[in-house]
Enzyme design. Structure first.
Site, PDB file in Angstrom:
ATOM      1  N   ALA A  44       2.992   5.548 -14.638  1.00  0.00           N
ATOM      2  CA  ALA A  44       3.756   4.455 -15.250  1.00  0.00           C
ATOM      3  C   ALA A  44       4.016   3.357 -14.216  1.00  0.00           C
ATOM      4  O   ALA A  44       3.898   2.158 -14.518  1.00  0.00           O
ATOM      5  CB  ALA A  44       5.078   4.983 -15.808  1.00  0.00           C
ATOM      6  N   TYR A  68       4.483   8.380 -11.867  1.00  0.00           N
ATOM      7  CA  TYR A  68       3.640   7.638 -10.907  1.00  0.00           C
ATOM      8  C   TYR A  68       2.654   6.747 -11.661  1.00  0.00           C
ATOM      9  O   TYR A  68       2.487   5.566 -11.332  1.00  0.00           O
ATOM     10  CB  TYR A  68       2.914   8.675 -10.047  1.00  0.00           C
ATOM     11  CG  TYR A  68       1.859   8.173  -9.092  1.00  0.00           C
ATOM     12  CD1 TYR A  68       2.213   7.732  -7.810  1.00  0.00           C
ATOM     13  CD2 TYR A  68       0.500   8.195  -9.432  1.00  0.00           C
ATOM     14  CE1 TYR A  68       1.227   7.318  -6.918  1.00  0.00           C
ATOM     15  CE2 TYR A  68      -0.474   7.785  -8.546  1.00  0.00           C
ATOM     16  CZ  TYR A  68      -0.113   7.349  -7.284  1.00  0.00           C
ATOM     17  OH  TYR A  68      -1.075   6.945  -6.402  1.00  0.00           O
ATOM     18  N   LYS A 106       2.234   2.708 -11.472  1.00  0.00           N
ATOM     19  CA  LYS A 106       0.984   2.049 -11.078  1.00  0.00           C
ATOM     20  C   LYS A 106       0.488   1.132 -12.200  1.00  0.00           C
ATOM     21  O   LYS A 106      -0.036   0.041 -11.943  1.00  0.00           O
ATOM     22  CB  LYS A 106      -0.072   3.089 -10.686  1.00  0.00           C
ATOM     23  CG  LYS A 106       0.311   3.923  -9.449  1.00  0.00           C
ATOM     24  CD  LYS A 106       0.442   3.073  -8.197  1.00  0.00           C
ATOM     25  CE  LYS A 106       0.482   3.904  -6.925  1.00  0.00           C
ATOM     26  NZ  LYS A 106       0.587   3.080  -5.707  1.00  0.00           N
ATOM     27  N   ASN A 145       0.815  -1.221   0.000  1.00  0.00           N
ATOM     28  CA  ASN A 145       0.000   0.000   0.000  1.00  0.00           C
ATOM     29  C   ASN A 145       0.848   1.272   0.000  1.00  0.00           C
ATOM     30  O   ASN A 145       0.363   2.332  -0.400  1.00  0.00           O
ATOM     31  CB  ASN A 145      -0.934  -0.047   1.225  1.00  0.00           C
ATOM     32  CG  ASN A 145      -1.557   1.298   1.529  1.00  0.00           C
ATOM     33  OD1 ASN A 145      -2.433   1.762   0.789  1.00  0.00           O
ATOM     34  ND2 ASN A 145      -1.084   1.968   2.583  1.00  0.00           N
ATOM     35  N   SER A 196      -3.514   2.482  -8.639  1.00  0.00           N
ATOM     36  CA  SER A 196      -4.258   3.741  -8.729  1.00  0.00           C
ATOM     37  C   SER A 196      -4.983   3.750 -10.062  1.00  0.00           C
ATOM     38  O   SER A 196      -4.500   3.165 -11.040  1.00  0.00           O
ATOM     39  CB  SER A 196      -3.293   4.939  -8.683  1.00  0.00           C
ATOM     40  OG  SER A 196      -3.963   6.136  -9.059  1.00  0.00           O
TER      41      SER A 196
HETATM   42  N1  LIG Z   1      -5.110   9.172  -1.775  1.00  0.00           N
HETATM   43  C1  LIG Z   1      -5.407   9.009  -3.054  1.00  0.00           C
HETATM   44  O1  LIG Z   1      -6.126   9.816  -3.676  1.00  0.00           O
HETATM   45  C2  LIG Z   1      -4.891   7.801  -3.792  1.00  0.00           C
HETATM   46  C3  LIG Z   1      -5.378   7.586  -5.098  1.00  0.00           C
HETATM   47  C4  LIG Z   1      -4.908   6.480  -5.791  1.00  0.00           C
HETATM   48  C5  LIG Z   1      -3.999   5.625  -5.226  1.00  0.00           C
HETATM   49  N2  LIG Z   1      -3.527   5.871  -3.962  1.00  0.00           N
HETATM   50  C6  LIG Z   1      -2.546   4.934  -3.422  1.00  0.00           C
HETATM   51  O2  LIG Z   1      -2.963   4.490  -2.146  1.00  0.00           O
HETATM   52  C7  LIG Z   1      -1.820   4.123  -1.369  1.00  0.00           C
HETATM   53  C8  LIG Z   1      -1.911   4.778   0.012  1.00  0.00           C
HETATM   54  O3  LIG Z   1      -1.877   6.186  -0.173  1.00  0.00           O
HETATM   55  P1  LIG Z   1      -2.474   7.230   0.890  1.00  0.00           P
HETATM   56  O4  LIG Z   1      -3.374   8.100   0.121  1.00  0.00           O
HETATM   57  O5  LIG Z   1      -2.957   6.550   2.101  1.00  0.00           O
HETATM   58  O6  LIG Z   1      -1.144   8.059   1.183  1.00  0.00           O
HETATM   59  P2  LIG Z   1      -0.476   8.518   2.579  1.00  0.00           P
HETATM   60  O7  LIG Z   1       0.546   9.532   2.187  1.00  0.00           O
HETATM   61  O8  LIG Z   1      -1.523   8.890   3.570  1.00  0.00           O
HETATM   62  O9  LIG Z   1       0.242   7.174   3.078  1.00  0.00           O
HETATM   63  C9  LIG Z   1       1.352   6.619   2.434  1.00  0.00           C
HETATM   64  C10 LIG Z   1       2.220   5.951   3.472  1.00  0.00           C
HETATM   65  O10 LIG Z   1       3.321   5.306   2.800  1.00  0.00           O
HETATM   66  C11 LIG Z   1       4.489   5.498   3.593  1.00  0.00           C
HETATM   67  N3  LIG Z   1       5.686   5.398   2.757  1.00  0.00           N
HETATM   68  C12 LIG Z   1       6.059   6.217   1.744  1.00  0.00           C
HETATM   69  N4  LIG Z   1       7.256   5.838   1.261  1.00  0.00           N
HETATM   70  C13 LIG Z   1       7.648   4.742   1.971  1.00  0.00           C
HETATM   71  C14 LIG Z   1       8.785   3.910   1.945  1.00  0.00           C
HETATM   72  N5  LIG Z   1       9.795   4.147   1.085  1.00  0.00           N
HETATM   73  N6  LIG Z   1       8.861   2.861   2.801  1.00  0.00           N
HETATM   74  C15 LIG Z   1       7.841   2.631   3.685  1.00  0.00           C
HETATM   75  N7  LIG Z   1       6.745   3.417   3.777  1.00  0.00           N
HETATM   76  C16 LIG Z   1       6.632   4.452   2.918  1.00  0.00           C
HETATM   77  C17 LIG Z   1       4.315   6.923   4.155  1.00  0.00           C
HETATM   78  O11 LIG Z   1       5.154   7.116   5.298  1.00  0.00           O
HETATM   79  C18 LIG Z   1       2.830   6.952   4.468  1.00  0.00           C
HETATM   80  O12 LIG Z   1       2.567   6.533   5.802  1.00  0.00           O
HETATM   81  C19 LIG Z   1      -0.601   4.567  -2.196  1.00  0.00           C
HETATM   82  O13 LIG Z   1      -0.055   3.453  -2.880  1.00  0.00           O
HETATM   83  C20 LIG Z   1      -1.186   5.546  -3.184  1.00  0.00           C
HETATM   84  O14 LIG Z   1      -0.415   5.634  -4.365  1.00  0.00           O
HETATM   85  C21 LIG Z   1      -3.963   6.930  -3.230  1.00  0.00           C
END
Ligand SMILES: NC(=O)c1ccc[n+]([C@@H]2O[C@H](COP(=O)([O-])OP(=O)(O)OC[C@H]3O[C@@H](n4cnc5c(N)ncnc54)[C@H](O)[C@@H]3O)[C@@H](O)[C@H]2O)c1
Length: 255
Positions: A157, A155, A159, A90, A142
């Site tokens: 690319a 990003y 995903k 995640n 995503s």
């Molecule tokens: N929020 C959105 O709109 C959205 C949309 C599509 C996809 N996503 C995907 O959902 C997932 C969760 O995103 P979110 O919105 O909860 O983001 P968020 O920023 O709230 O959480 C992401 C977490 O990943 C951790 N992280 C980042 N790099 C890291 C690393 N190198 N090693 C370990 N941990 C790491 C961060 O510390 C953070 O706690 C992601 O993969 C994101 O791409 C989110």
């Protein structure tokens, strides 16, 4: 749903918005959750938030981009907890920037977190699942990886790569009784989305525009994503593998 009683689930990005909701759903379902995140303070906050169920939580501060450390820490966890039943990739990160204005250093960081990190986790976890005769993986990609997203070229690319990687691993590992699926959130109200829009006038306009474009007329909540992740990790999804499922309020619809 309590059919995940005592199952060991590794969740990366566990301390973020969607990660916290996923951990909460897993502990509610009786699972033991290994919460992986590079942000140690945020992991402590996660443990506080999940009281009194945090006895089911093991905190694992770890940068998923470091292959050697991922393999060694996951190996120790698998040994001490008696194996790993499910993995949820995640963790993710991005900043909005037009591709022609971005640098190779930025691409490398985006690729390391969003593509190489999940590869590292598969490399570390799958051998333990194979040796125990099965397991489940859910990769959080995503909708950017399905339909593109302006300002998120690299990003997207990554995903899209995760979606294709998932299908291939699902094929390679099916005979080991390992199921692998992808969940694609749409715009979801977390810190990551805030990074994209900010909390100023631009952000407000962006979020209002998104709400108008989304058929269900709201942004996603982290809890919207958590339910399908836990379902795909459960025996109820026992005949589902290699699939890509959007959780986007209908913003994207795929046949
Ligand atoms: N929020 C959105 O709109 C959205 C949309 C599509 C996809 N996503 C995907 O959902 C997932 C969760 O995103 P979110 O919105 O909860 O983001 P968020 O920023 O709230 O959480 C992401 C977490 O990943 C951790 N992280 C980042 N790099 C890291 C690393 N190198 N090693 C370990 N941990 C790491 C961060 O510390 C953070 O706690 C992601 O993969 C994101 O791409 C989110």
């Amino acid at each position: 749903m309590r059919d995940l009683d005592n199952k060991v689930v590794v969740v990366t990005g566990a301390a973020g918005g969607i990660g916290t909701a996923i951990c909460r759903r897993f502990v509610d379902a009786g699972a033991r959750v290994v919460a992986v995140d590079k942000d140690e303070d945020a992991l402590q906050r996660l443990a506080e938030a999940l009281r009194p169920l945090n006895a089911q939580l093991a905190l694992l501060p770890l940068d998923i981009t470091n292959h050697e450390r991922v393999v060694s820490r996951i190996g120790s966890i698998a040994e001490s907890l008696g194996g790993i039943d499910a993995l949820v990739n995640n963790a993710g990160w991005d900043l909005p920037v037009q591709f022609l204005e971005s640098s190779p250093e930025f691409w490398n960081k985006v690729i390391a977190i969003n593509l190489v990190g999940p590869l590292n986790l598969h490399h570390a976890v799958l051998p333990h699942m194979i040796s125990r005769g099965g397991g489940m993986v859910v990769n959080i990609a995503s909708d950017a990886g399905r339909v593109g997203s302006s300002g998120e070229a690299v990003y997207s690319a990554c995903k899209g790569g995760i979606i294709a990687f998932t299908k291939t691993i699902a094929r390679e590992c099916a005979n080991h009784n390992i199921r692998v699926n992808t969940v694609c959130p749409g715009p979801t109200d977390t810190a990551l989305l805030q990074l994209f829009g900010g909390d100023g006038e631009y952000g407000k306009k962006l979020y209002e525009g998104l709400k108008r474009a989304i058929p269900l007329k709201r942004l996603g909540k982290p809890e919207d994503v958590a339910g399908i992740v836990v379902f795909l990790s459960s025996p109820e999804a026992g005949f589902i593998t290699g699939q890509t499922i959007s959780v986007s309020g209908g913003l994207t619809m795929h046949g």
